[in-house]
Design a protein around this motif. Structure first.
Motif, PDB file in Angstrom:
ATOM      1  N   LYS A   1       0.703  -0.774   0.145  1.00 28.26           N
ATOM      2  CA  LYS A   1       0.095  -0.391  -0.268  1.00 28.26           C
ATOM      3  C   LYS A   1       0.678   1.417  -0.042  1.00 28.26           C
ATOM      4  CE  LYS A   1      -4.563  -1.611   0.324  1.00 28.26           C
ATOM      5  NZ  LYS A   1      -4.333  -2.150   1.537  1.00 28.26           N
ATOM      6  N   THR A   2       2.032   1.842   0.589  1.00 30.49           N
ATOM      7  CA  THR A   2       2.477   2.241   1.354  1.00 30.49           C
ATOM      8  C   THR A   2       3.365   2.593  -0.840  1.00 30.49           C
ATOM      9  OG1 THR A   2       3.198   1.787   3.044  1.00 30.49           O
ATOM     10  CG2 THR A   2       4.413   3.371   2.471  1.00 30.49           C
ATOM     11  N   SER A   3       4.062   1.110  -1.170  1.00 28.69           N
ATOM     12  CA  SER A   3       4.585   1.597  -2.672  1.00 28.69           C
ATOM     13  C   SER A   3       3.518   2.311  -4.175  1.00 28.69           C
ATOM     14  CB  SER A   3       5.310   0.307  -3.180  1.00 28.69           C
ATOM     15  OG  SER A   3       6.039  -0.238  -2.441  1.00 28.69           O
ATOM     16  N   GLU A   4       2.499   1.785  -3.320  1.00 31.56           N
ATOM     17  CA  GLU A   4       1.716   2.372  -4.544  1.00 31.56           C
ATOM     18  C   GLU A   4       1.015   3.932  -4.625  1.00 31.56           C
ATOM     19  OE1 GLU A   4      -2.108  -0.458  -3.407  1.00 31.56           O
ATOM     20  OE2 GLU A   4      -1.068  -1.808  -4.516  1.00 31.56           O
ATOM     21  N   GLY A   5       0.735   3.742  -3.026  1.00 32.16           N
ATOM     22  CA  GLY A   5       0.270   5.974  -2.472  1.00 32.16           C
ATOM     23  C   GLY A   5       1.794   6.353  -2.926  1.00 32.16           C
ATOM     24  N   LEU A   6       3.403   5.691  -2.793  1.00 31.58           N
ATOM     25  CA  LEU A   6       4.457   6.844  -3.697  1.00 31.58           C
ATOM     26  C   LEU A   6       4.191   6.443  -4.664  1.00 31.58           C
ATOM     27  CD1 LEU A   6       6.897   8.754  -2.611  1.00 31.58           C
ATOM     28  CD2 LEU A   6       8.482   6.448  -2.579  1.00 31.58           C
ATOM     29  N   ALA A   7       3.796   5.518  -5.212  1.00 32.14           N
ATOM     30  CA  ALA A   7       3.688   5.533  -7.117  1.00 32.14           C
ATOM     31  C   ALA A   7       3.353   7.316  -7.286  1.00 32.14           C
ATOM     32  CB  ALA A   7       3.299   4.321  -7.141  1.00 32.14           C
ATOM     33  N   THR A   8       1.037   6.619  -6.889  1.00 31.65           N
ATOM     34  CA  THR A   8       0.228   7.553  -6.891  1.00 31.65           C
ATOM     35  C   THR A   8       0.971   8.942  -7.042  1.00 31.65           C
ATOM     36  OG1 THR A   8      -1.264   6.489  -6.055  1.00 31.65           O
ATOM     37  CG2 THR A   8      -2.306   8.420  -6.158  1.00 31.65           C
ATOM     38  N   MET A   9       1.770   9.894  -6.097  1.00 30.24           N
ATOM     39  CA  MET A   9       2.034  10.895  -5.663  1.00 30.24           C
ATOM     40  C   MET A   9       2.762  11.308  -6.723  1.00 30.24           C
ATOM     41  SD  MET A   9       4.305  12.800  -2.558  1.00 30.24           S
ATOM     42  CE  MET A   9       5.506  12.541  -3.307  1.00 30.24           C
ATOM     43  N   ILE A  10       3.415  10.314  -7.695  1.00 30.94           N
ATOM     44  CA  ILE A  10       4.824  10.217  -8.073  1.00 30.94           C
ATOM     45  C   ILE A  10       4.211  10.589  -9.336  1.00 30.94           C
ATOM     46  CG2 ILE A  10       6.304   9.590 -10.000  1.00 30.94           C
ATOM     47  CD1 ILE A  10       7.748   7.983  -7.462  1.00 30.94           C
ATOM     48  N   SER A  11       3.313  10.657  -9.669  1.00 27.35           N
ATOM     49  CA  SER A  11       2.340  10.660 -10.140  1.00 27.35           C
ATOM     50  C   SER A  11       1.377  11.956 -10.611  1.00 27.35           C
ATOM     51  CB  SER A  11       1.163   8.891 -11.175  1.00 27.35           C
ATOM     52  OG  SER A  11       0.146   9.356 -12.065  1.00 27.35           O
ATOM     53  N   HIS A  12       1.178  12.400  -9.493  1.00 28.92           N
ATOM     54  CA  HIS A  12       0.634  12.918  -9.703  1.00 28.92           C
ATOM     55  C   HIS A  12       1.136  14.272  -9.635  1.00 28.92           C
ATOM     56  CE1 HIS A  12      -1.530  16.216  -6.307  1.00 28.92           C
ATOM     57  NE2 HIS A  12      -3.042  15.852  -6.761  1.00 28.92           N
ATOM     58  N   GLU A  13       3.044  14.642  -9.024  1.00 29.02           N
ATOM     59  CA  GLU A  13       3.556  15.704  -8.650  1.00 29.02           C
ATOM     60  C   GLU A  13       3.628  15.921 -10.573  1.00 29.02           C
ATOM     61  OE1 GLU A  13       5.173  17.898  -6.891  1.00 29.02           O
ATOM     62  OE2 GLU A  13       2.725  16.811  -5.677  1.00 29.02           O
ATOM     63  N   MET A  14       3.840  14.740 -11.630  1.00 30.86           N
ATOM     64  CA  MET A  14       3.978  14.682 -12.802  1.00 30.86           C
ATOM     65  C   MET A  14       3.233  15.369 -14.003  1.00 30.86           C
ATOM     66  SD  MET A  14       5.984  11.715 -14.145  1.00 30.86           S
ATOM     67  CE  MET A  14       6.099  11.839 -15.765  1.00 30.86           C
ATOM     68  N   ARG A  15       1.973  14.861 -13.190  1.00 38.48           N
ATOM     69  CA  ARG A  15       0.789  15.723 -13.565  1.00 38.48           C
ATOM     70  C   ARG A  15      -0.116  17.351 -13.949  1.00 38.48           C
ATOM     71  NH1 ARG A  15      -2.850  10.769 -13.578  1.00 38.48           N
ATOM     72  NH2 ARG A  15      -2.238  11.021 -11.940  1.00 38.48           N
ATOM     73  N   ALA A  16       1.111  17.389 -12.314  1.00 33.47           N
ATOM     74  CA  ALA A  16       0.800  19.248 -12.354  1.00 33.47           C
ATOM     75  C   ALA A  16       1.698  19.966 -12.779  1.00 33.47           C
ATOM     76  CB  ALA A  16       1.527  18.880 -10.225  1.00 33.47           C
ATOM     77  N   SER A  17       3.460  18.742 -12.900  1.00 32.41           N
ATOM     78  CA  SER A  17       4.426  19.384 -13.431  1.00 32.41           C
ATOM     79  C   SER A  17       3.630  19.959 -14.907  1.00 32.41           C
ATOM     80  CB  SER A  17       5.419  18.627 -13.183  1.00 32.41           C
ATOM     81  OG  SER A  17       5.750  18.864 -12.307  1.00 32.41           O
ATOM     82  N   TYR A  18       2.602  19.106 -15.119  1.00 30.12           N
ATOM     83  CA  TYR A  18       2.871  19.073 -16.781  1.00 30.12           C
ATOM     84  C   TYR A  18       1.905  20.136 -17.170  1.00 30.12           C
ATOM     85  CZ  TYR A  18       5.306  15.483 -18.768  1.00 30.12           C
ATOM     86  OH  TYR A  18       6.701  14.230 -18.906  1.00 30.12           O
ATOM     87  N   THR A  19       1.041  20.436 -16.600  1.00 36.56           N
ATOM     88  CA  THR A  19      -0.411  21.539 -16.750  1.00 36.56           C
ATOM     89  C   THR A  19       0.162  23.156 -16.179  1.00 36.56           C
ATOM     90  OG1 THR A  19      -1.124  21.382 -14.203  1.00 36.56           O
ATOM     91  CG2 THR A  19      -2.158  19.922 -15.829  1.00 36.56           C
ATOM     92  N   GLN A  20       0.980  22.892 -15.780  1.00 34.44           N
ATOM     93  CA  GLN A  20       2.440  24.257 -15.956  1.00 34.44           C
ATOM     94  C   GLN A  20       2.234  24.530 -16.977  1.00 34.44           C
ATOM     95  OE1 GLN A  20       5.130  24.208 -12.823  1.00 34.44           O
ATOM     96  NE2 GLN A  20       3.570  23.523 -11.002  1.00 34.44           N
ATOM     97  N   GLY A  21       1.940  26.244 -17.547  1.00 33.30           N
ATOM     98  CA  GLY A  21       1.883  26.569 -18.791  1.00 33.30           C
ATOM     99  C   GLY A  21       2.340  26.186 -19.606  1.00 33.30           C
ATOM    100  N   LEU A  22       2.241  26.704 -20.622  1.00 28.36           N
ATOM    101  CA  LEU A  22       2.200  26.536 -22.195  1.00 28.36           C
ATOM    102  C   LEU A  22       3.213  25.495 -22.464  1.00 28.36           C
ATOM    103  CD1 LEU A  22       0.605  26.944 -24.582  1.00 28.36           C
ATOM    104  CD2 LEU A  22       2.955  28.799 -25.615  1.00 28.36           C
ATOM    105  N   TYR A  23       4.157  26.377 -21.621  1.00 32.53           N
ATOM    106  CA  TYR A  23       5.519  24.654 -21.717  1.00 32.53           C
ATOM    107  C   TYR A  23       5.668  23.043 -21.376  1.00 32.53           C
ATOM    108  CZ  TYR A  23      10.115  22.963 -22.406  1.00 32.53           C
ATOM    109  OH  TYR A  23      11.505  22.152 -22.704  1.00 32.53           O
ATOM    110  N   GLY A  24       4.671  23.676 -19.994  1.00 32.99           N
ATOM    111  CA  GLY A  24       4.337  22.165 -20.087  1.00 32.99           C
ATOM    112  C   GLY A  24       2.922  21.828 -20.526  1.00 32.99           C
ATOM    113  N   LYS A  25       2.423  22.477 -20.954  1.00 34.13           N
ATOM    114  CA  LYS A  25       1.165  21.340 -21.416  1.00 34.13           C
ATOM    115  C   LYS A  25       1.861  20.980 -23.053  1.00 34.13           C
ATOM    116  CE  LYS A  25      -2.221  23.923 -21.075  1.00 34.13           C
ATOM    117  NZ  LYS A  25      -2.018  24.297 -19.208  1.00 34.13           N
ATOM    118  N   LEU A  26       2.838  21.238 -23.661  1.00 38.00           N
ATOM    119  CA  LEU A  26       3.437  21.710 -24.897  1.00 38.00           C
ATOM    120  C   LEU A  26       4.721  19.922 -24.989  1.00 38.00           C
ATOM    121  CD1 LEU A  26       5.069  24.631 -26.963  1.00 38.00           C
ATOM    122  CD2 LEU A  26       3.978  22.928 -27.767  1.00 38.00           C
ATOM    123  N   ALA A  27       5.235  20.007 -23.476  1.00 32.92           N
ATOM    124  CA  ALA A  27       5.834  19.228 -23.058  1.00 32.92           C
ATOM    125  C   ALA A  27       5.573  17.799 -22.895  1.00 32.92           C
ATOM    126  CB  ALA A  27       6.732  19.788 -22.356  1.00 32.92           C
TER     127      ALA A  27
END
Lengths: 341, 341
Positions: free
Chosen positions: B236-262
């Motif tokens: 469960k802890t591993s899954e929780g961390l994987a979810t968080m990493i995934s969440h952080e990645m998505r957050a990074s990608y939505t930031q700004g035009l560059y993020g969306k392009l990337a």
């Protein structure tokens, strides 16, 4: 005015990592004096290299030995009385320092701490406590490996100490304390956790009940308590999965021209992500429960990470963490519990 | 010719997920007969919708009840004798099926399995065993949550069963069996693990010793054994961390035009990564140790994932897993161990 004793020979690179870290900190913490412990000539040379040799807030303490990374704690206790680790702890014990920071052998550090500092009255077993990231900030997890086969009373003690650390040092009002379990229902869990749950519920804590491993990274609790075996396995397993994800990503990126192009485009984002989740940010685990502030840095910490560990020591020293725990512990721990520990 | 009993009312969507999954499989497995258990009219309607109503290798068995997702196992045992789950298990018990697959309430499934199928002689506690990905393939982990407070003998039994599954069903010669621990040294671990280590070393296994959580995803072992509490928390802890990493990645990608392009550039790579690590691939945990093949799918499994769980059942049925375990168990388990279990 905090005095921080630093085991300057510790870690993979010893002084060549430690002293640059101190250089990065000394200007930002004008109230702190750093006591660097280790081979005087080596330390002096490194200080000179960085133009810090006459700094009024950096003092040297000679130690002729170093505890080996794989040295058995009992052996280190017996044969390494003049190690940088022991001399640093002695500075703390004798009141010349308010905290110790070491990147050395965790077992030896804990053993020396227990023998020379002892534990805070009311605490049976010190725990390894560290901060881990959440999507919204961070949480404190303990015990991450100091104690296996904990009794429920030990988990209560971890909870109380962790709550004090979170409140006093991190400034979290009424920290939410959760017990790491396999399900949220009261009936779930092994005997140790079920009994600990009763103790935590009765204590003066903001106890939110059981938390599952899948929730801790979402920030459901400010302090997460568990047995040292469970905590260490959970932490290592999570790290292992994160490493694998990272590995798979790198593998995806190197495949073909598109992969390489995508990597270039993606790099700033990956860098931001790495920074966000950077374990170096969180370097610096507290050996919580020793009668003195002792901070353990990862052995492979670089200059940046080691500086973060020293800052944990500075924060805990400024907030007089050990003193606070000692004061609060007597109130929080029920006489019935203390007698049966 | 394997006969697979399927609890067609189980899971978040019941027949509307289960029957499409069966449709995907029925052509690829010409030797298999599927016994769908549940409300006949509902199942019939869904089969008709997919033009499978007269398929010679799909048989219907009526059941008027369904076990609730939050229903207490004891309650399900008493009050749900005509549930799709119980009727499916009865088919296995009575020899009309070689395996059962359900996406329903794990506790109830295990309870029914224990009561109506009992355990393989020599096995005290069935474990939840599932495959997890490694950088090079996969490994089997057990116990992932069926049993807390395991005795060392239980861990030995898990090891033996897991090794047989890996060898017979996955075709791994001399599967490397590791014991999940907090360090590689023999002296490390809690009492349970230290004693289990002795038992595993003495058994007829390719026991590689302790493995740390950080190593299991690197493929150091084919079978990783642990207590159910520890296994569940670690997973469960591993899954929780994987979810968080995934969440952080998505957050990074939505930031700004560059993020969306990337993100657009990066999407095929992320998709490949998701596929590689897709938990749907690995859906289908075995309730290992019951005297019959029982496979548990995640409740939220989609058509693809549920089909993977059914394929686990088919593979284990083809290789006569339960029979093999029964045969081998008597040889492997030391009489001393068996008498003290």
């Amino acid at each position: 005015m905090p005095h921080i004793a630093v085991d300057a020979m510790s870690g993979d690179s010893g002084p060549s990592t430690v002293i640059p870290a101190i250089k990065d900190l000394v200007a930002h913490h004008p109230e702190v004096t750093f006591h660097l412990v280790g081979d005087s000539s080596t330390l002096q040379a490194e200080l000179q290299r960085l133009h810090l040799q006459d700094h009024e807030r950096i003092q040297l303490h000679h130690a002729s030995q170093v505890v080996g990374m794989d040295e058995a704690p009992s052996q280190a206790l017996r044969g390494k009385r003049d190690s940088s680790m022991h001399v640093a702890i002695a500075l703390l014990r004798d009141g010349h320092a308010d905290a110790v920071v070491s990147a050395g052998n965790t077992g030896a550090l804990m053993a020396m701490g227990k023998v020379f500092l002892r534990t805070i009255p009311g605490i049976d077993r010190p725990a390894i406590a560290a901060f881990l990231p959440t999507t919204t900030g961070r949480f404190l997890a303990l015990d991450l490996g100091a104690n296996v086969d904990c009794h429920p009373e030990h988990l209560l003690q971890f909870a109380v100490m962790g709550s004090i650390l979170a409140e006093r040092v991190m400034g979290v009002p009424k920290p939410r304390v959760g017990l790491l379990n396999i399900g949220s229902e009261e009936i779930k869990g092994n005997e140790q956790v079920k009994e600990a749950s009763l103790l935590l519920r009765a204590a003066r804590l903001n106890f939110i009940g059981n938390v599952e491993g899948s929730d801790i990274y979402r920030g459901v609790a400010d302090v997460v308590v568990c047995d040292g075996f469970v905590g260490n396995v959970a932490l290592k397993t999570s790290e292992g999965l994160a490493t694998m994800i990272s590995h798979e990503m790198r593998a995806s990126y190197t495949q073909g021209l598109y992969g390489k192009l995508a990597y270039l485009v993606n790099r700033p984002i990956l860098q931001r992500l790495r920074k966000r989740l950077d374990s170096r940010q969180y370097n610096g685990a507290t050996l919580l429960g020793l009668n003195g502030i002792v901070i353990k840095s990862h052995g492979n910490a670089d200059r940046y990470a080691f500086a973060r560990a020293v800052e944990v020591a500075i924060a805990e020293a400024k907030h007089r963490l050990t003193l606070h725990i000692a004061e609060v512990i007597q109130d929080n721990l029920d006489p019935v519990v203390r007698n049966s520990a």
